[in-house]
Design an enzyme around this catalytic site. Structure first.
Site, PDB file in Angstrom:
ATOM      1  CD  GLU A 117      -2.759   1.245   2.443  1.00 30.71           C
ATOM      2  OE1 GLU A 117      -2.729   0.356   3.312  1.00 30.71           O
ATOM      3  OE2 GLU A 117      -3.492   2.251   2.496  1.00 30.71           O
TER       4      GLU A 117
ATOM      5  NE  ARG B 178       3.771  -7.653  10.304  1.00 26.78           N
ATOM      6  CZ  ARG B 178       3.152  -6.988   9.344  1.00 26.78           C
ATOM      7  NH1 ARG B 178       2.203  -7.542   8.644  1.00 26.78           N
ATOM      8  NH2 ARG B 178       3.495  -5.748   9.058  1.00 26.78           N
TER       9      ARG B 178
ATOM     10  CE  LYS C 138       3.247   0.044   4.549  1.00 27.03           C
ATOM     11  NZ  LYS C 138       2.495  -0.052   3.314  1.00 27.03           N
TER      12      LYS C 138
END
Ligand code: ATP
Ligand code: MG
Length: 554
Positions: A37, A262, A272
């Site tokens: 994104e 992750r 982020k």
């Protein structure tokens, strides 16, 4: 996790793909994608996903797309998109196709209409709050919305009017009609479209309704004929929804979602949202601050694409979330730079020494090799003259035990040069050492002195020839290994993560250094010429990593 677990030759994802190829699933093709994104800069966690997706594609002669998952226009921007493209390329990867979820807005809309026509989506007037309350909990089923049984005609009409901008933001949502009693909360009629009047960096004001992530992602994958949709573990519970959407729509292809753990890296943060907060609240100097775990920050600190790829390889792939020690990343960059960085001399905190028996005005060019183990990297000239600078730390008025550097009356070798002896210490009124009066032994260039042993070797530069430089020493951004586990990660920021040494001197050859070039400064660490703050007559070096793992845990 221990630092030296090696990657199994075949990780579980490769095993799945090998199996699929054998069964000729997906027509024997392998197509992956990396779907960020554009709401921030990429970080080291994304590097793991990039290396995995592009790596798998390369290994199986498949394809890997870069797809911007740009359905959330409030937080996204062109700057972020550009930084992501730059970082993926810098890591050494080339995408097969470059796509944006926003390329599919029209198709996504049509698919939503199809769901409505099939009786599988409805327009709901419940507020966000009510929807949450109706959703139920892990132990209680949800409650159906009064709008759930709206007629298909009415749903089609309302959805068209949502698009046409007839309603206020939040007045309606389009929901998939699945199962309010499903044990999986994601299947309890998730919202798939919402009204949001926000300018989109690519589609401008063409849309006032935007599709939700879960709905968009699977369709985007299918439209690109992705075969293996690799994502992180938190999406495991979303997989039934991924599959449900594609099954109802009978898309031309049905990609397979596979989840992996992750990356979580100690002493830093890989989110982020939180990194954005560090930037916006000025805890760091921008996304590319060398303390940041972003690709841009690592690059500015002097990390190489190779070291980052090596790191991603080493940490391997698992189904279990775990924390990786920062030492693993540091190990990878040290390995690379030890092998590839040119050596140079820089004095970070200079102390002046005068060689009394060396002729005034004379300069000698000493040839010193650029890399002790790699003669093919050549040699450079390092000027030697009467006044030199050494590190303040390399002289001790009162030496601790086993001190091998310079002391009054003692000898030391200057790296690549002569043996010198300190005869006199000059101090200022406060007793601070300001200069050493020395002599050199002309018979010690490239050979041992006669009849005595000199153990210590120190680095140096010639005062007259050296260039001033600013050196920035970076430490860890957080004081605890798992800042993410803190109530407020800002409470554990390391206040001493940056030390600026404004008055360093580097050897003459470094005046020619090009931006981002990396060096081992003899005995002090690995450094990289800062591309942003260095200028024609200003050299700024960032410390990438120390020479050895000197980090001591509290
Ligand atoms: P963040 O929370 O930092 O915003 P994200 O997952 O929301 O992360 P995306 O831009 O959606 O960020 O991520 C793009 C891809 O990178 C996704 O497939 C995601 O799973 C993967 N990814 C993100 N963070 C990590 C991580 N720490 N380790 C491995 N893969 C990651
Ligand atoms: Mg995200």
């Amino acid at each position: 996790m221990s630092t030296n677990e090696t990657t199994p030759p075949a990780n579980f994802i490769r095993q799945i793909i090998n199996h699929d190829l054998k069964e000729n699933k997906h027509n024997g093709k392998v197509a992956t994608r990396f779907p960020p994104e554009p709401n921030g800069y990429l970080h080291i966690g994304h590097a793991k996903s990039i290396c995995l997706n592009f790596g798998i594609a390369a290994e199986y002669q498949g394809t890997c797309n870069l797809r911007f998952d740009d359905t959330n226009p409030e937080k996204e921007s062109i700057e972020y998109m550009e930084s992501i493209e730059r970082d993926v390329k810098w890591l050494g990867f080339e995408w097969s196709g470059l796509y944006h979820a926003s390329d599919y807005f029209e198709q996504l809309y049509d698919y939503a209409v199809q769901l409505i026509k099939q009786g599988q989506a409805y327009v709901d007037s419940l507020s966000a709050e009510q929807i949450r309350a109706y959703r139920g909990t892990l132990t209680e089923p949800g409650k159906e919305s009064p709008d759930r049984n709206r007629s298909i005609e009415e749903n089609l009409d309302l959805f068209a009017r949502m698009r046409a901008g007839e309603f206020a933001d939040g007045q309606y949502v389009l929901r998939a009609k699945i199962d309010m009693a499903s044990p999986n909360i994601n299947m309890r009629d998730p919202a798939i479209y919402r009204i949001r009047r926000v300018h989109h960096h690519r589609t401008g004001d063409a849309w006032c309704i935007y599709p939700m992530y879960d709905y968009t992602h699977c369709i985007s994958d299918a439209l690109e004929s992705i075969t293996h949709s690799l994502c992180t573990l938190e999406f495991e519970d979303h997989r039934p929804l991924y599959d449900w959407v594609l099954e109802q729509l009978q898309t031309p292809s049905h990609p397979q979602q596979i989840e992996f753990a992750r990356l979580q890296l100690e002493y830093t943060i890989v989110s982020k949202r939180k990194l954005n907060q560090l930037v916006m609240e000025n805890h760091v100097h921008g996304w590319d601050d060398p303390r940041m775990p972003t690709i841009a920050g690592l690059r500015r600190a002097g990390f190489t694409p190779n070291a980052i790829r090596d790191f991603c390889e080493r940490i391997g792939l698992t189904k279990q979330n775990s924390w990786i020690e920062m030492g693993v990343l540091e190990y990878c960059i040290r390995e690379d730079l030890n092998e590839n960085a040119l050596r140079a001399m820089a004095v970070l905190q200079p102390l002046r020494i005068v060689i009394d028996n060396y002729p005034e005005g004379q300069t000698e060019q000493l040839e010193i090799s650029n890399h002790p183990q790699r003669p093919e990297l050549g040699k450079r000239n390092v000027p030697f003259s009467k006044v030199l600078l050494i590190e303040q730390d390399d002289f001790a008025k009162i030496p601790p035990p086993k001190y091998k550097r310079l002391v009054e009356g003692g000898e030391v070798r200057l790296r690549g040069s002569y043996v010198i002896k300190c005869n006199e210490v000059v101090e200022d009124a406060e007793g601070r050492v300001i200069e050493l009066r020395c002599t050199y032994d002309p018979d010690t260039l490239g050979k041992n002195p006669e009849g005595r042993k000199v153990k210590g070797v120190i680095h140096w530069v010639s005062e007259q020839h050296a260039h001033p430089a600013e050196v920035r020493l970076y430490g860890r951004l957080f004081t605890v290994p798992n800042p993410d586990n803190e109530e407020n990660f800002l409470d554990v920021i390391n206040k001493d993560s940056l030390e600026i040494l404004p008055d360093c001197r580097v050897e003459a050859s470094l005046a020619e250094a090009s931006p981002e070039s990396r060096y081992q400064f003899e005995r002090t660490g690995y450094f990289c010429l800062d591309a942003k703050d260095s200028g024609a007559d200003r050299l700024v070096f960032n410390r990438t990593v120390t020479l050895r793992d000197g980090w001591v845990k509290d």
